[in-house]
Write a protein that holds these residues in place. Structure first.
Motif, PDB file in Angstrom:
ATOM      1  N   GLY A 148      11.421 -11.349  11.575  1.00 23.37           N
ATOM      2  CA  GLY A 148      10.904 -10.009  11.825  1.00 23.37           C
ATOM      3  C   GLY A 148      11.810  -8.952  11.218  1.00 23.37           C
ATOM      4  O   GLY A 148      11.340  -7.971  10.615  1.00 23.37           O
ATOM      5  N   GLY A 187      11.237  -8.645   7.622  1.00 24.64           N
ATOM      6  CA  GLY A 187      10.063  -7.804   7.378  1.00 24.64           C
ATOM      7  C   GLY A 187      10.415  -6.337   7.439  1.00 24.64           C
ATOM      8  O   GLY A 187      10.006  -5.536   6.591  1.00 24.64           O
ATOM      9  N   LEU A 188      11.230  -5.975   8.453  1.00 24.63           N
ATOM     10  CA  LEU A 188      11.664  -4.583   8.590  1.00 24.63           C
ATOM     11  C   LEU A 188      12.443  -4.142   7.351  1.00 24.63           C
ATOM     12  O   LEU A 188      12.215  -3.062   6.795  1.00 24.63           O
ATOM     13  CB  LEU A 188      12.529  -4.437   9.846  1.00 24.63           C
ATOM     14  CG  LEU A 188      13.138  -3.068  10.099  1.00 24.63           C
ATOM     15  CD1 LEU A 188      12.057  -2.063  10.451  1.00 24.63           C
ATOM     16  CD2 LEU A 188      14.178  -3.125  11.215  1.00 24.63           C
ATOM     17  N   ALA A 232      12.229  -5.383   4.369  1.00 28.98           N
ATOM     18  CA  ALA A 232      11.341  -5.286   3.205  1.00 28.98           C
ATOM     19  C   ALA A 232      10.628  -3.940   3.190  1.00 28.98           C
ATOM     20  O   ALA A 232      10.559  -3.262   2.155  1.00 28.98           O
ATOM     21  CB  ALA A 232      10.323  -6.430   3.233  1.00 28.98           C
ATOM     22  N   THR A 233      10.102  -3.537   4.339  1.00 25.73           N
ATOM     23  CA  THR A 233       9.330  -2.296   4.359  1.00 25.73           C
ATOM     24  C   THR A 233      10.252  -1.089   4.192  1.00 25.73           C
ATOM     25  O   THR A 233       9.909  -0.104   3.540  1.00 25.73           O
ATOM     26  CB  THR A 233       8.461  -2.225   5.644  1.00 25.73           C
ATOM     27  OG1 THR A 233       7.536  -1.173   5.495  1.00 25.73           O
ATOM     28  CG2 THR A 233       9.278  -1.996   6.890  1.00 25.73           C
ATOM     29  N   ALA A 275      11.025  -0.709   0.596  1.00 23.57           N
ATOM     30  CA  ALA A 275       9.918  -0.042  -0.098  1.00 23.57           C
ATOM     31  C   ALA A 275       9.976   1.461   0.145  1.00 23.57           C
ATOM     32  O   ALA A 275       9.678   2.256  -0.751  1.00 23.57           O
ATOM     33  CB  ALA A 275       8.579  -0.602   0.382  1.00 23.57           C
ATOM     34  N   LEU A 276      10.383   1.859   1.353  1.00 24.13           N
ATOM     35  CA  LEU A 276      10.509   3.288   1.653  1.00 24.13           C
ATOM     36  C   LEU A 276      11.535   3.939   0.721  1.00 24.13           C
ATOM     37  O   LEU A 276      11.277   4.987   0.125  1.00 24.13           O
ATOM     38  CB  LEU A 276      10.922   3.480   3.113  1.00 24.13           C
ATOM     39  CG  LEU A 276      11.271   4.901   3.516  1.00 24.13           C
ATOM     40  CD1 LEU A 276      10.038   5.782   3.498  1.00 24.13           C
ATOM     41  CD2 LEU A 276      11.923   4.937   4.890  1.00 24.13           C
ATOM     42  N   ALA A 290      10.249   4.225  -2.752  1.00 16.63           N
ATOM     43  CA  ALA A 290       9.355   5.374  -2.926  1.00 16.63           C
ATOM     44  C   ALA A 290      10.152   6.674  -3.014  1.00 16.63           C
ATOM     45  O   ALA A 290       9.828   7.558  -3.810  1.00 16.63           O
ATOM     46  CB  ALA A 290       8.353   5.428  -1.767  1.00 16.63           C
TER      47      ALA A 290
END
Lengths: 203, 626
Positions: free
Chosen positions: A27, A30-31, A33-34, A37-38, A41
């Motif tokens: 988990g 996953g955190l 990874a996101t 991506a932030l 960006a």
């Protein structure tokens, strides 16, 4: 919760979130990874605006490395101390080693934070002065927010360690918090390279 | 000892089935709200120079229609089905993170209510679902309209992201022994692909809305061109998210068809491997097509060529799936029930919507059609055709599993034909409306423009479609009250969810099944599959109180995981987030700080290591007795 035989009856299965079978760690991946991506960006938006602005970027001239350079080294060092502490627990089950490493990372992280705030205070412009300022404060602000959350996790981990929650076999939260802290450090390298080094190359 | 999923309170459950059903109810409610908004818009547009709506009211209604359908219905309804079905399809006891599952539902509900509460102050978002600057800037849009949307979308993003992480980890780690990655149902592939994409693109749109909020509330210059900002940056950030999102709201629906259609054709899916790979390929290419929404913004030629090419290439994986479905029907013995009609007509609508999309992928055609009703027709064929039709079909197929009762086929036929005829009556002529030049997002049009008849037909079609939805609601209501008993496997289907009772018990399966083929319940009927799966024999695991963790590719058992108990953390965290976002909206900074600290406290409580999960050493006194 005794161990149960696997369907083939060949070997018993471990019970619970024991490394390398922790779901919580997945988990956290996953955190990470996101969150990556932030930041991707954020830096995309920064470079998009930088290339759009041309030579007037940054408008106040090249950024100084006087504070940010040493501060990068401080944050990198905090990852190393944490790694040493984690290793002490993994290899020797050393609660003392883990507590020392965590405390050192906590101290270095707080130092990083203080210097970053000083860096902000020294800037001659505010977030609403121009587009560069908006990007600069937002990107470093997001990073500082992650440092603060990481420090809170490190503090919690220090408490857990001192309360004797962990052993050589069971220390999954240590792996999770370390992953997050290393991520906060690695992301800073990208932020540092983009905000402080790339203007020298793009001039 | 109570069952792990017993709830001390209604809102503390972590049972994926209850959460899934709440998702379905909530998302469907937003579909109805968005539908009512659409009907009001269609009444306004039925005749030229109508005065039912003011331009501002029209703006708010068409914006909320888009937001409701795309953000609050299309993705959450699929999350509802996936939440309910996943552990059943995978032969598991629950999702990998049951508490995160509850969190993603509650935050979705909070975000939906947050955005909709803008109607209470008469200031709903009014800039379309893609919310372009500069109209979204404060100079042109001084009210709180856009702030409701900006903050609400960030909140919704939290829900989608934690849900996505949960789906990904569940796929890779919670499958029944033997369900290797090439034996997973296609719905798993669809939602997995969508979830991976969401993990990477949701932060992009959340950031875009955050930057816009900073521009509006703190005078920053991200998007304001007069201060060195970049208005086009908004479009890039939005569509980097927006186009993968389009696939995220159709791939799971296509997955449901790929799983349910073969059941109704009495044969395995044709080309399983190709359909699975096409699902992944669609999303991979889908990451590289976002600027086809921006062909008219003056991009350089090389950029136009690349994104036009990618948008055309994406037709290939879609066509692969279409041929696989057609071949499944062609070589099968179809059962012509309501669900089958919805799935088969989905293929037709998908092809029509795909062709109009293929047309607009071509730059010169797009320059002609951009911002006309042709694009509106396209998006409705795609979203109603590939999302709503599979979803309604999926209700006919899986509601018997969820409720234990069969839906009425008589009402089902009325339901299907009203929706199918209404949909085509409304949107097929709309292509012409667009080709004849009617622009999108205008609240009315002149009498002599030549669009009168077409618009009237579209409005009639919309109401016929709505009548079909009404019949569906009646059918669901009657089914839940007095439908015929379904039994465990009313369709004689082959996948694992039909191996347990309807509705399933809280622990799903009395024993953990073992899987050796794609259709474990069909092995005695399929000639070329040896009869080796064990749906009804396996590990009991503490009488249903534990789940099995298995290896990523081959699903070999690896560990036994204790199941989390009901927890109040998800709902408390959601409350904290809701208060925080309301405080940000009204500039209550001290309340925001307080709720931030409260959120932090709940997070620490959530991740606090517990002996019952095996994430810490047991306390010493227990160890001494144990």
């Amino acid at each position: 919760m005794a161990e149960q035989a696997s369907p083939g009856g060949l070997h018993p299965l471990p019970v619970g979130n024991i490394s390398p079978h922790s779901m919580g760690l997945l988990g956290f991946w996953g955190l990470v990874a996101t969150e990556a991506a932030l930041f991707g960006a954020l830096l995309f938006a920064y470079f998009y605006s930088a290339f759009g602005a041309g030579r007037a970027w940054p408008p106040e001239g090249l950024p100084t490395l006087a504070l940010s350079g040493p501060n990068t080294a401080i944050l990198a060092a905090s990852s190393i101390t944490l790694w040493l502490g984690e290793r002490a627990m993994k290899r020797r089950g050393s609660r003392r080693g883990l507590a020392l490493g965590t405390a050192a990372s906590l101290a270095l992280g707080i130092l990083f934070l203080a210097i970053q705030i000083k860096e902000w205070a020294d800037k001659g412009y505010g977030i609403d002065d121009h587009a560069y300022a908006a990007h600069f404060y937002t990107i470093t602000g997001f990073h500082v927010a992650h440092v603060v959350f990481g420090l809170i996790l490190l503090a919690a981990m220090l408490i857990w360690t001192l309360r004797n929650y962990f052993s050589k076999a069971r220390h999954e939260p240590v792996v999770m918090v370390s992953l997050y802290w290393h991520f906060v450090d690695v992301v800073w390298l990208f932020v540092f390279a983009s905000l402080y080094l790339s203007p020298y190359l793009l001039r | 000892m109570g069952n792990p999923t017993d709830d001390p309170w209604w809102f503390s459950t972590t049972d994926h089935k209850k959460i899934g059903i709440r998702y379905l109810y909530t998302a469907f409610a937003f579909l109805l709200l968005g539908g009512i908004e659409a009907l009001i818009l269609r009444v306004q547009l039925a005749q030229p120079n109508a005065r039912l709506l003011s331009p501002e009211a029209y703006n708010q209604l068409f914006t909320m229609h888009g937001i409701s359908m795309i953000f609050l219905y299309a993705q959450p309804i699929l999350s509802g089905f996936s939440n309910y079905l996943w552990p059943l399809l995978l032969g598991s006891r629950d999702m990998a993170f049951p508490r995160l599952n509850a969190l993603s539902y509650w935050v979705f509900l909070a975000a939906g209510l947050f955005i909709y509460s803008s109607f209470l102050v008469g200031a709903a978002p009014n800039d379309g679902w893609f919310n372009y600057v500069p109209y979204a800037n404060r100079e042109y849009n001084p009210g709180p309209n856009i702030d409701f949307l900006a903050l609400g979308m960030i909140l919704l993003g939290i829900s989608t992201t934690v849900g996505g992480i949960n789906f990904v980890v569940t796929t890779f780690k919670m499958r029944a022994p033997g369900m290797s990655i090439n034996r997973m149902p296609i719905l798993i592939w669809g939602t997995l692909t969508a979830s991976v994409a969401n993990i990477f693109v949701i932060p992009v749109v959340s950031l875009a809305f955050f930057l816009l909020w900073l521009d509006r509330q703190f005078g920053t210059d991200f998007f304001r061109v007069e201060a060195g900002g970049q208005p086009l940056l908004w479009q890039h950030l939005f569509w980097i998210f927006g186009h993968p999102w389009v696939y995220a709201i159709i791939l799971p629906a296509m997955g449901m068809v790929s799983d349910a259609l073969p059941v109704l054709c009495r044969r395995p899916l044709v080309g399983y491997t190709f359909v699975a790979l096409a699902t992944v390929a669609t999303m991979a290419i889908g990451f590289g097509v976002w600027t086809h929404h921006m062909f008219v913004t003056g991009l350089p030629g090389i950029s136009l060529s690349f994104f036009s090419g990618a948008s055309i290439v994406i037709a290939i994986p879609s066509a692969v799936s279409v041929f696989a479905w057609i071949a499944t029907i062609w070589t099968g013995r179809p059962v012509l029930n309501t669900a089958f009609l919805f799935f088969a007509s989905f293929i037709v609508l998908f092809v029509i919507g795909g062709v109009s999309g293929f047309m607009t992928a071509s730059v010169p055609v797009d320059w002609q059609l951009h911002d006309t009703y042709f694009v509106v027709a396209h998006i409705h064929y795609v979203l109603i055709g590939i999302n709503v039709f599979p979803v309604i079909g999926a209700f006919y197929h899986w509601l018997p599993k969820m409720s234990g009762r069969l839906m009425s086929e008589t009402l089902g036929l009325w339901n299907f034909w009203l929706m199918f005829i209404g949909m085509n009556l409304a949107f097929l002529p709309m292509h012409l409306t667009g080709l004849w030049g009617m622009p999108r997002r205008v609240y009315t049009y002149g009498e002599s423009f030549g669009w009168n008849t077409l618009n009237m037909i579209t409005t009639i079609g919309a109401f016929v479609f709505a009548a079909g939805v009404l019949v569906f609601l009646v059918n669901v209501f009657l089914t839940l009250r007095s439908g015929r008993r379904a039994g465990a496997n009313p369709w004689a289907a082959g996948s694992l969810e039909w191996a347990t009772t309807s509705p399933p018990p809280p622990y799903n399966f009395a024993v953990i099944p073992t899987v050796r083929s794609r259709y474990p319940l069909w092995e005695h009927q399929l000639r070329d599959t040896p009869h080796r799966s064990e749906p009804y024999r396996g590990l009991e695991l503490a009488k249903g109180h534990e789940a099995l963790k298995s290896s990523t590719l081959d699903a070999e058992p690896q560990a036994i995981l204790p199941m989390p108990h009901a927890s109040l953390d998800p709902v408390l965290l959601t409350l904290g987030l809701a208060v925080l976002f309301v405080a940000l909206l009204v500039h209550g900074w001290w309340v925001a700080l307080g709720s931030g600290l409260f959120i932090l406290g709940v997070v620490i409580h959530w991740i606090w290591p517990r002996a019952e999960f095996g994430s810490r050493e047991p306390p010493e006194e227990e160890a001494a007795h144990g």
